[in-house]
Enzyme design. Structure first.
Site, mmCIF file in Angstrom:
data_model
loop_
_atom_site.group_PDB
_atom_site.id
_atom_site.type_symbol
_atom_site.label_atom_id
_atom_site.label_comp_id
_atom_site.label_asym_id
_atom_site.label_seq_id
_atom_site.Cartn_x
_atom_site.Cartn_y
_atom_site.Cartn_z
ATOM 1 N N GLU A 134 -29.021 -9.404 3.259
ATOM 2 C CA GLU A 134 -30.404 -9.547 2.555
ATOM 3 C C GLU A 134 -30.162 -10.361 1.310
ATOM 4 O OE1 GLU A 134 -32.786 -5.943 2.254
ATOM 5 O OE2 GLU A 134 -31.537 -5.145 3.845
ATOM 6 N N HIS A 154 -42.032 -7.846 -3.234
ATOM 7 C CA HIS A 154 -41.337 -8.195 -1.866
ATOM 8 C C HIS A 154 -42.107 -9.564 -1.380
ATOM 9 C CE1 HIS A 154 -39.242 -8.231 1.881
ATOM 10 N NE2 HIS A 154 -38.518 -7.193 1.452
ATOM 11 N N ARG A 208 -34.865 -11.715 -4.600
ATOM 12 C CA ARG A 208 -36.494 -11.662 -4.386
ATOM 13 C C ARG A 208 -37.218 -11.980 -5.645
ATOM 14 N NH1 ARG A 208 -36.687 -5.624 -2.098
ATOM 15 N NH2 ARG A 208 -35.498 -6.441 -0.225
ATOM 16 N N HIS A 215 -43.591 -3.675 -4.378
ATOM 17 C CA HIS A 215 -42.801 -2.952 -3.389
ATOM 18 C C HIS A 215 -41.937 -1.973 -3.936
ATOM 19 C CE1 HIS A 215 -40.147 -3.030 0.120
ATOM 20 N NE2 HIS A 215 -38.987 -3.049 -0.549
ATOM 21 N N ARG A 272 -33.877 -5.466 -8.589
ATOM 22 C CA ARG A 272 -33.048 -4.531 -7.745
ATOM 23 C C ARG A 272 -32.392 -5.356 -6.776
ATOM 24 N NH1 ARG A 272 -34.456 -1.530 -2.666
ATOM 25 N NH2 ARG A 272 -36.385 -2.883 -2.922
HETATM 26 P P1 FAD Z 1 -40.142 8.542 -1.363
HETATM 27 O O1 FAD Z 1 -39.448 8.542 -0.283
HETATM 28 O O2 FAD Z 1 -41.347 7.821 -1.885
HETATM 29 O O3 FAD Z 1 -40.553 10.105 -1.651
HETATM 30 C C1 FAD Z 1 -41.720 10.653 -2.492
HETATM 31 C C2 FAD Z 1 -42.110 11.938 -2.251
HETATM 32 O O4 FAD Z 1 -42.899 12.524 -3.368
HETATM 33 C C3 FAD Z 1 -43.040 11.944 -1.038
HETATM 34 O O5 FAD Z 1 -42.799 13.154 -0.179
HETATM 35 C C4 FAD Z 1 -44.449 11.963 -1.711
HETATM 36 O O6 FAD Z 1 -45.390 12.793 -1.168
HETATM 37 C C5 FAD Z 1 -44.003 12.925 -3.003
HETATM 38 N N1 FAD Z 1 -44.868 12.919 -4.286
HETATM 39 C C6 FAD Z 1 -45.286 12.086 -4.918
HETATM 40 N N2 FAD Z 1 -46.173 12.435 -5.963
HETATM 41 C C7 FAD Z 1 -46.352 13.968 -5.708
HETATM 42 C C8 FAD Z 1 -47.184 14.803 -6.276
HETATM 43 N N3 FAD Z 1 -48.053 14.686 -7.403
HETATM 44 N N4 FAD Z 1 -47.180 16.239 -5.891
HETATM 45 C C9 FAD Z 1 -46.395 16.419 -4.743
HETATM 46 N N5 FAD Z 1 -45.467 15.448 -4.074
HETATM 47 C C10 FAD Z 1 -45.594 14.349 -4.501
HETATM 48 N N6 FAD Z 1 -34.865 0.695 0.003
HETATM 49 C C11 FAD Z 1 -33.799 0.269 0.676
HETATM 50 O O7 FAD Z 1 -32.609 0.449 0.098
HETATM 51 N N7 FAD Z 1 -33.666 -0.247 1.892
HETATM 52 C C12 FAD Z 1 -34.674 -0.643 2.574
HETATM 53 O O8 FAD Z 1 -34.469 -1.076 3.450
HETATM 54 C C13 FAD Z 1 -35.849 -0.313 1.944
HETATM 55 N N8 FAD Z 1 -37.094 -0.806 2.667
HETATM 56 C C14 FAD Z 1 -38.244 -0.515 2.242
HETATM 57 C C15 FAD Z 1 -39.381 -0.666 2.983
HETATM 58 C C16 FAD Z 1 -40.735 -0.533 2.544
HETATM 59 C C17 FAD Z 1 -41.839 -0.881 3.382
HETATM 60 C C18 FAD Z 1 -40.589 0.043 1.261
HETATM 61 C C19 FAD Z 1 -42.285 0.666 0.841
HETATM 62 C C20 FAD Z 1 -39.602 0.644 0.534
HETATM 63 C C21 FAD Z 1 -38.472 0.306 0.991
HETATM 64 N N9 FAD Z 1 -37.388 0.507 0.198
HETATM 65 C C22 FAD Z 1 -35.978 0.297 0.745
HETATM 66 C C23 FAD Z 1 -37.423 1.172 -0.965
HETATM 67 C C24 FAD Z 1 -37.026 2.496 -0.702
HETATM 68 O O9 FAD Z 1 -37.727 3.215 0.561
HETATM 69 C C25 FAD Z 1 -37.658 3.798 -1.636
HETATM 70 O O10 FAD Z 1 -37.023 3.328 -2.522
HETATM 71 C C26 FAD Z 1 -36.924 5.124 -1.316
HETATM 72 O O11 FAD Z 1 -37.114 5.519 0.008
HETATM 73 C C27 FAD Z 1 -37.739 6.096 -2.570
HETATM 74 O O12 FAD Z 1 -37.221 7.440 -2.184
HETATM 75 P P2 FAD Z 1 -37.549 8.782 -2.897
HETATM 76 O O13 FAD Z 1 -37.116 9.696 -2.198
HETATM 77 O O14 FAD Z 1 -37.293 8.243 -4.255
HETATM 78 O O15 FAD Z 1 -39.507 8.594 -2.929
HETATM 79 C C1 SIN Z 2 -36.380 -5.106 3.320
HETATM 80 O O1 SIN Z 2 -36.112 -4.385 4.250
HETATM 81 O O2 SIN Z 2 -36.624 -6.340 3.315
HETATM 82 C C2 SIN Z 2 -36.601 -4.069 2.045
HETATM 83 C C3 SIN Z 2 -35.037 -3.780 1.572
HETATM 84 C C4 SIN Z 2 -35.463 -3.282 0.315
HETATM 85 O O3 SIN Z 2 -36.530 -3.320 -0.344
HETATM 86 O O4 SIN Z 2 -34.430 -2.861 -0.170
#
Ligand code: FAD
Ligand code: SIN
Length: 557
Positions: free
Chosen positions: A140, A268, A315, A376, A411
């Site tokens: 990427e 993104h 990005r 994003h 990032r």
């Molecule tokens: P999340 O997975 O967002 O989980 C947050 C949790 O908190 C959820 O369960 C939510 O319900 C809960 N929550 C929030 N507020 C409250 C509240 N007030 N009370 C109770 N519960 C609450 N990163 C990569 O490294 N590689 C990738 O390929 C990639 N692709 C991506 C593609 C997309 C479309 C997106 C949106 C993001 C992508 N990212 C990627 C970023 C990555 O997915 C996220 O940064 C990561 O998954 C965040 O994980 P997390 O556990 O911190 O939060």
């Molecule tokens: C993507 O798959 O382009 C998202 C990857 C990322 O946000 O880290």
């Protein structure tokens, strides 16, 4: 200067009659808020270490709904030591971070990441392999080597599936879905005035809205781990699902904890352009890693005049270039050209994208895909140290809601899933050594006080305010900023803030109102941080200060 008033919860009177209302409320040893990769991986480790203690995970939606579930590209980690090495991954991360990464943290995450990814695999996560058994590695923007482990184009779905399956097998983890955490319990709720410079703020649990019973419950815990994810929803166009409203960051700010670097919002470059559809479906950068090219409407190579790395430049550069071309031409989207790519490989690696495009009438081998930049990822967040400790005692944060120092001003793609597992492990190490020495507080915290509130007459006030907030942030605090736009945003946000606080004082709490309130706080924090940064760096670009300042510093609020 406009300053948002801070208020932690409705006014509480602590007097004898209130004391009569206390009862033996809910308690848990460890409270995890959020069921994405960060929260689930922390819970699994802690539950295994303390089989006699209860680990409670609260999540405001269905247990799998999270940014994690939608991750596409994969998880960046060095596995092919013939072509790649830790130093190259470290160097790529530092270059993307544009002088603002914490080098020690970068070193920790890249080097420890390998072990944490092995754990994900041992918990049942599948990553694609070549016929000979080696992992298939994607590439990427900003990566000098192929190093991204992935599962087709639904890596996050696969990780979330495996972690939830493992959690369900673990008897001392309980997940309460549809529980919306409103605020953290601190000394503030015992009537003590605390400010952002108070050094002994401590977290004792949280107030939680049970979305099934509509009751607000008080929950005490020895340790609280925030894993609440990002805040893409404060913008009109975003790849983030509706849960991403920055609740954890807003809660910490209200509790007078430290947050940092919130001006660095990653857009993104290639979200699918589909008017009226929210969130925007992502076209993973891995498609460009496999050879897709960004083009303008007339078919020219969009990046040719911007960066020698072309469509695979980092990005921030690509998103700015697209934004600039859209402004110059007046077009509301640009294009991603996959027409020259190998059909079988494409369908094998990106089945979800292929099907999604097909479902809206786009044949990726004949048509170019219309794309726009979309909010994003939050590079900043709740400020933590190398063990995920926040400025508030017994409160930890990991995953997208945290600011660890890994990402700096921008990032590197696919570094966030890695950061989440490295930091959930480091929090586990700290909790392992401390949990037995922490007692439940002797003080009695008051129940939630809803006196004087009534049901809102019309929900349209809240939904309209959410729309306004998104418009303000998208128009004035987007990819390109300037002093005038930021000032305008701050003034408009203040009006929204005042109206919403009044609503909060007088109406029954609803998840929509809580999210609006949190998103206004996030909007304020992004705007304020952007105003404080008198330079352009990484994702923060302002036409008033187009150059780097001589010293790179974090923005701490
Ligand atoms: P999340 O997975 O967002 O989980 C947050 C949790 O908190 C959820 O369960 C939510 O319900 C809960 N929550 C929030 N507020 C409250 C509240 N007030 N009370 C109770 N519960 C609450 N990163 C990569 O490294 N590689 C990738 O390929 C990639 N692709 C991506 C593609 C997309 C479309 C997106 C949106 C993001 C992508 N990212 C990627 C970023 C990555 O997915 C996220 O940064 C990561 O998954 C965040 O994980 P997390 O556990 O911190 O939060
Ligand atoms: C993507 O798959 O382009 C998202 C990857 C990322 O946000 O880290």
């Amino acid at each position: 200067m406009v300053k948002l008033k801070q208020k932690t919860q409705k006014s509480i009177t602590i007097n004898n009659s209130n004391h009569a209302k206390y009862y033996f409320y809910n308690m848990t040893d460890v409270l995890v808020i959020g069921s994405g990769i960060a929260g689930l991986s922390f819970a699994l480790k802690t539950a295994a270490q303390f089989p006699d203690k209860k680990i409670l995970i609260l999540t405001k939606a269905n247990e799998d709904e999270s940014n994690t579930k939608y991750a596409q590209g994969g998880i960046a980690v060095v596995t092919d030591f013939e072509k790649d090495n830790f130093e190259k991954h470290i160097s790529d991360t530092l270059i993307a971070g544009d002088g603002l990464c914490n080098q020690d943290i970068v070193d920790i995450v890249i080097r420890e990441g390998r072990l944490r990814v092995d754990e994900l695999i041992s918990w049942g996560t599948n990553f694609d392999k070549e016929a000979e058994g080696d992992y298939k590695l994607g590439r990427e923007g900003g990566h000098s080597e192929h190093r991204v482990l992935h599962y087709k184009d639904i890596t996050g779905w696969e990780i979330e599936r495996a972690l939830l399956a493992k959690v369900h097998e673990t008897p001392n983890i309980e997940i309460s879905q549809h529980h919306f955490v409103i605020d953290l319990l601190t000394q503030h709720h015992l009537g003590r005035i605390i400010t952002r410079v108070t050094s002994d703020i401590q977290c004792y649990g949280a107030y939680v809205l049970n979305l099934k019973t509509h009751q607000i419950e008080k929950l005490e815990s020895k340790i609280v781990v925030l894993a609440t994810g990002g805040f893409g929803q404060v913008y009109r166009a975003t790849t983030n699902p509706s849960i991403a409203t920055g609740d954890g960051i807003a809660m910490v700010y209200r509790a007078k904890g430290r947050v940092a670097n919130l001006e660095f919002v990653q857009f993104h470059p290639t979200a699918l352009y589909e008017p009226g559809v929210s969130p925007n479906f992502l076209i993973t950068e891995a498609v460009r890693g496999d050879g897709a090219i960004l083009r303008t409407k007339d078919g020219s190579d969009l990046m040719a005049n911007y960066d020698k790395r072309g469509s695979l430049a980092p990005r921030d550069i690509v998103a700015r270039a697209i934004d600039n071309e859209m402004k110059k031409s007046g077009d509301d989207h640009m294009y991603l050209d996959c027409r020259h790519m190998d059909r079988d490989n494409f369908i094998h690696h990106f089945p979800n994208i292929y099907e999604k495009c097909k479902s809206i009438g786009i044949d990726v081998f004949k048509d170019m895909i219309p794309v726009v930049p979309a909010a994003h990822y939050a590079c900043g967040g709740i400020n933590v140290d190398e063990y995920g400790r926040t400025s508030i005692k017994n409160l930890y944060a990991c995953g997208e809601c945290s600011n660890t120092g890994l990402h700096g001003a921008n990032r590197l793609a696919s570094n966030s899933l890695l950061e989440a597992v490295v930091f959930s492990h480091r929090i586990f190490l700290d909790v392992r050594d401390r949990l037995d020495s922490i007692q439940f507080p002797e003080q009695k915290f008051p129940e939630w006080n809803a006196d004087g509130t009534s049901d809102p007459k019309e929900m349209v006030i809240i939904t309209q305010s959410i729309k306004e907030l998104k418009d303000i942030m998208s128009s004035y605090v987007g990819i390109v900023r300037n002093n005038g736009r930021l000032k305008r945003a701050q003034e408009r946000l203040y009006l929204l803030f005042k109206e919403t606080e009044e609503l909060y004082e007088t109406t029954t709490i609803s998840p929509q109102l809580l999210e609006l309130r949190n998103m206004i706080t996030i909007g304020y924090l992004i705007t304020r941080s952007a105003m404080l940064r008198k330079e352009s760096r990484g994702l923060h670009y302002t036409t008033d200060y187009p150059e780097h300042a001589s010293v790179a510093e974090q923005t701490m609020l």
